[in-house]
Design an enzyme around this catalytic site. Structure first.
Site, PDB file in Angstrom:
ATOM      1  CG  MET A  81      -1.891  -1.172   1.255  1.00 24.65           C
ATOM      2  SD  MET A  81      -2.841  -1.360  -0.274  1.00 24.65           S
ATOM      3  CE  MET A  81      -4.080  -0.122   0.012  1.00 24.65           C
ATOM      4  CE  LYS A  82       3.562   3.821   3.775  1.00 29.49           C
ATOM      5  NZ  LYS A  82       3.353   5.177   4.203  1.00 29.49           N
ATOM      6  CG  LEU A 128       7.835   0.962  -4.450  1.00 31.35           C
ATOM      7  CD1 LEU A 128       8.244  -0.164  -5.380  1.00 31.35           C
ATOM      8  CD2 LEU A 128       8.561   0.852  -3.121  1.00 31.35           C
ATOM      9  CG  HIS A 133      -4.796  -1.830  -9.677  1.00 29.01           C
ATOM     10  ND1 HIS A 133      -4.662  -1.139  -8.483  1.00 29.01           N
ATOM     11  CD2 HIS A 133      -5.888  -1.317 -10.283  1.00 29.01           C
ATOM     12  CE1 HIS A 133      -5.626  -0.235  -8.394  1.00 29.01           C
ATOM     13  NE2 HIS A 133      -6.383  -0.331  -9.473  1.00 29.01           N
TER      14      HIS A 133
HETATM   15  C1  GRF Z   1      -5.366  -7.526  -3.893  1.00 26.22           C
HETATM   16  O1  GRF Z   1      -6.650  -7.365  -4.368  1.00 26.22           O
HETATM   17  C2  GRF Z   1      -4.401  -6.701  -4.709  1.00 26.22           C
HETATM   18  O2  GRF Z   1      -4.743  -6.631  -6.050  1.00 26.22           O
HETATM   19  C3  GRF Z   1      -4.584  -5.341  -4.062  1.00 26.22           C
HETATM   20  O3  GRF Z   1      -4.673  -5.633  -2.682  1.00 26.22           O
HETATM   21  C4  GRF Z   1      -5.193  -6.943  -2.494  1.00 26.22           C
HETATM   22  C5  GRF Z   1      -4.169  -7.665  -1.681  1.00 26.22           C
HETATM   23  O4  GRF Z   1      -4.553  -8.933  -1.337  1.00 26.22           O
HETATM   24  N1  GRF Z   1      -3.534  -4.445  -4.452  1.00 26.22           N
HETATM   25  P1  GRF Z   1      -3.532  -9.909  -0.617  1.00 26.22           P
HETATM   26  O5  GRF Z   1      -2.828  -9.147   0.497  1.00 26.22           O
HETATM   27  O6  GRF Z   1      -2.575 -10.427  -1.636  1.00 26.22           O
HETATM   28  O7  GRF Z   1      -4.422 -10.986  -0.055  1.00 26.22           O
END
Ligand code: GRF
Length: 194
Positions: free
Chosen positions: A95-96, A98, A114
């Site tokens: 969630m960061k 880069l 994504h």
């Molecule tokens: C996934 O839907 C990914 O596409 C999004 O965040 C979710 C992460 O799921 N960026 P996980 O941590 O791999 O279970």
């Protein structure tokens, strides 16, 4: 590169922030007999990320780093990635954003997954947006990471139908299943072209 059972395997680092289901899935694929990659390092910005438990379960090195666009921290991480001979970083629920500097200084490849049909719905709440806009389809995308959020070149996409009764939760769970199919596929495609 490391040789295991007579096969050369590329070393991968997976960056996570949460649950880590994509990480777990990539680990599963890396354990296949003919796998072309091995997960050597798990990096997280979040010390309480549930996915970090896979480091203990599967005996993979892990590193928790406070990403604050801090050059020193970034340089240390790049050093560590080089030392571990990491050639590809897979962002998986990381969630960061880069920094441009990090992306340019890491000389390998950085991939991201994504949960939308990019270029539609960059950023957060993709399922909510797709349902709100009454879209007929949504899906997921594996793409190269670039300094701009969710904008690098697309490698693979999977499209699925949105049902009338779908909520962001039901849609997210169907899309996550597809993520688990296309991420290893995209990774293998990239490795084959190296
Ligand atoms: C996934 O839907 C990914 O596409 C999004 O965040 C979710 C992460 O799921 N960026 P996980 O941590 O791999 O279970």
């Amino acid at each position: 590169m490391t040789k295991l059972n007579g096969i050369n395997r590329i070393k991968i680092a997976v960056f996570i922030s949460g649950k880590g289901s994509n990480l777990k899935n990539l680990i599963k694929f890396s354990h296949k007999k003919n796998s072309k990659f091995i997960i050597s390092l798990i990096v997280s910005n979040n010390s309480t990320a549930k996915g970090l438990r896979y480091a203990n379960i599967y005996k993979i090195n892990k590193k928790v780093i406070k990403f604050r666009n801090n050059k020193k921290v970034e340089d240390l991480l790049i050093k560590r990635l080089k030392k571990s001979q990491i050639k590809i970083i897979c962002l998986a629920g990381f969630m960061k954003i880069l920094s441009k500097r990090f992306i340019q200084n890491f000389k390998g490849i950085i991939l991201n997954i994504h949960p939308s049909l990019l270029p539609k719905y960059k950023g957060l709440n993709t399922h909510h947006k797709a349902i709100l806009n009454k879209d007929k389809y949504s899906g997921c995308t594996v793409h190269f990471a670039s300094p701009k959020l969710d904008s690098g070149k697309i490698i693979l996409q999977k499209k699925i139908k949105i049902f009338k009764k779908d909520t962001p939760k039901t849609l997210a769970s169907r899309i996550l299943k597809q993520e688990h199919i296309i991420y290893p596929k995209a990774l293998n495609k990239i490795i084959s072209n190296l």
